[in-house]
Scaffold this active site. Structure first.
Site, short mmCIF file in Angstrom:
data_model
loop_
_atom_site.label_atom_id
_atom_site.label_comp_id
_atom_site.label_asym_id
_atom_site.label_seq_id
_atom_site.Cartn_x
_atom_site.Cartn_y
_atom_site.Cartn_z
N TYR A 122 -2.10 -1.19 10.55
CA TYR A 122 -2.07 -1.37 9.09
C TYR A 122 -0.72 -0.90 8.53
O TYR A 122 -0.10 -1.58 7.71
CB TYR A 122 -3.22 -0.56 8.47
CG TYR A 122 -3.46 -0.79 7.00
CD1 TYR A 122 -4.29 -1.82 6.58
CD2 TYR A 122 -2.88 0.04 6.04
CE1 TYR A 122 -4.54 -2.02 5.22
CE2 TYR A 122 -3.12 -0.16 4.70
CZ TYR A 122 -3.96 -1.19 4.29
OH TYR A 122 -4.20 -1.37 2.94
N SER B 86 0.86 -1.19 0.00
CA SER B 86 0.00 0.00 0.00
C SER B 86 0.89 1.23 0.00
O SER B 86 2.10 1.15 0.26
CB SER B 86 -0.86 -0.01 1.27
OG SER B 86 -1.48 1.23 1.51
#
Length: 287
Positions: A181, A168
């Protein structure tokens, strides 16, 4: 919807959305594992790889979602078959079974570690059980999957294959209220490089990093982010999600799936330990 509002309806996957390439290993004798295959990017990647003729083991804890994925592949009449393997990625025996099934279906060459989750909270308020769950699913499970899969890839002719990890923009930088995350995605970049270091050039590791993608996971976190920051949901989209980007639209799951197709293909033999950064300018530009 006003002209400035972003449509948050997940697009319907169509055959024309999918990248199809010629590759000597893209055929029914080759298997690919896709985790998180019940929805979003994982679902699109399973279908996209099946569109390239591969035999897919689609893994997810959501059995109904896996059935929807196989039905989608059948509706699009893709040449490859998708075998659903209900899998709890926090269960080591389930992960081992997932890889065993893939090896039984053909020559296991490719793994797409895509399964993920999100929880919005600051570091000081973050529940440790949520932290542990996110790290188990998004970092420990990909490590264990690679541990079990790599010997099978090495056993194929010339040991050609690849393990692709869903990273990401948050594997490149940090924003507030996503500490678990961010930690997982940064760790996944390291795992990718470790795989490449041990792959002897033919077994490759790579990651895919994108900005915000129009998936159920993303849509669900808009409300949480709005509540955490005290702003409207539209402000979350415009200012938080797209504010820093130069490309002012959300990616689709198919666009991300195509990066995995490309990354697994013969066209990416020099993509080893690297990252496919398709972020619309999030991490490389600023005002």
């Amino acid at each position: 919807m006003s002209p400035n509002e972003v449509d948050l309806t997940e697009p319907t996957l169509m055959t024309d959305d999918l990248l199809v390439l010629e590759d000597p290993h893209f055929g029914p004798e080759t298997t690919a594992v896709v985790t998180g295959a019940a929805s979003g990017i994982g679902q699109a990647t399973a279908v996209a790889l099946a569109a390239n003729g591969l035999t897919i083991v689609g893994a997810d804890i959501d059995e109904d979602g896996l059935e929807e994925t196989t039905e989608l592949a059948e509706r699009l009449d893709v040449p490859g078959k998708i075998h659903s393997v209900p899998t709890d990625l926090t269960n080591d025996a389930d992960v081992e079974t997932m890889i065993d099934v893939a090896a039984e279906e053909g020559e296991l060459r490719y793994v797409a570690n895509i399964a993920g989750m999100q929880h919005i909270a600051s570091v000081s308020e973050f529940p440790m059980e949520k932290y542990d769950l996110l790290l188990d699913i998004m970092l420990r499970a990909p490590f264990l999957t690679a541990k079990y899969a790599m010997p099978h890839v090495r056993a194929t002719d010339h040991g050609v294959g690849a393990i692709g990890n869903m990273s990401s923009v948050h594997g490149h930088y940090a924003t507030q209220d996503k500490p678990a995350y961010i930690t997982a995605k940064h760790g996944l970049q390291g795992l990718t490089r470790a795989i490449a270091a041990e792959g002897e050039g033919t077994l490759r590791g790579f990651s895919v990093s994108v900005g915000y993608v129009l998936t159920p996971l993303m849509v669900n976190q808009i409300e949480d982010t709005a509540a955490e920051r005290g702003i409207s949901e539209q402000e979350v989209v415009e200012d938080v999600m797209l504010g820093q980007a130069r490309t002012k639209e959300l990616m689709t799951p198919a666009e991300v799936a195509n990066l995995f197709v490309f990354g697994f293909s013969r066209h990416s033999k020099h993509l080893n330990g690297g990252d496919l950064l398709w972020d619309g300018g999030y991490t490389t530009t600023y005002e």
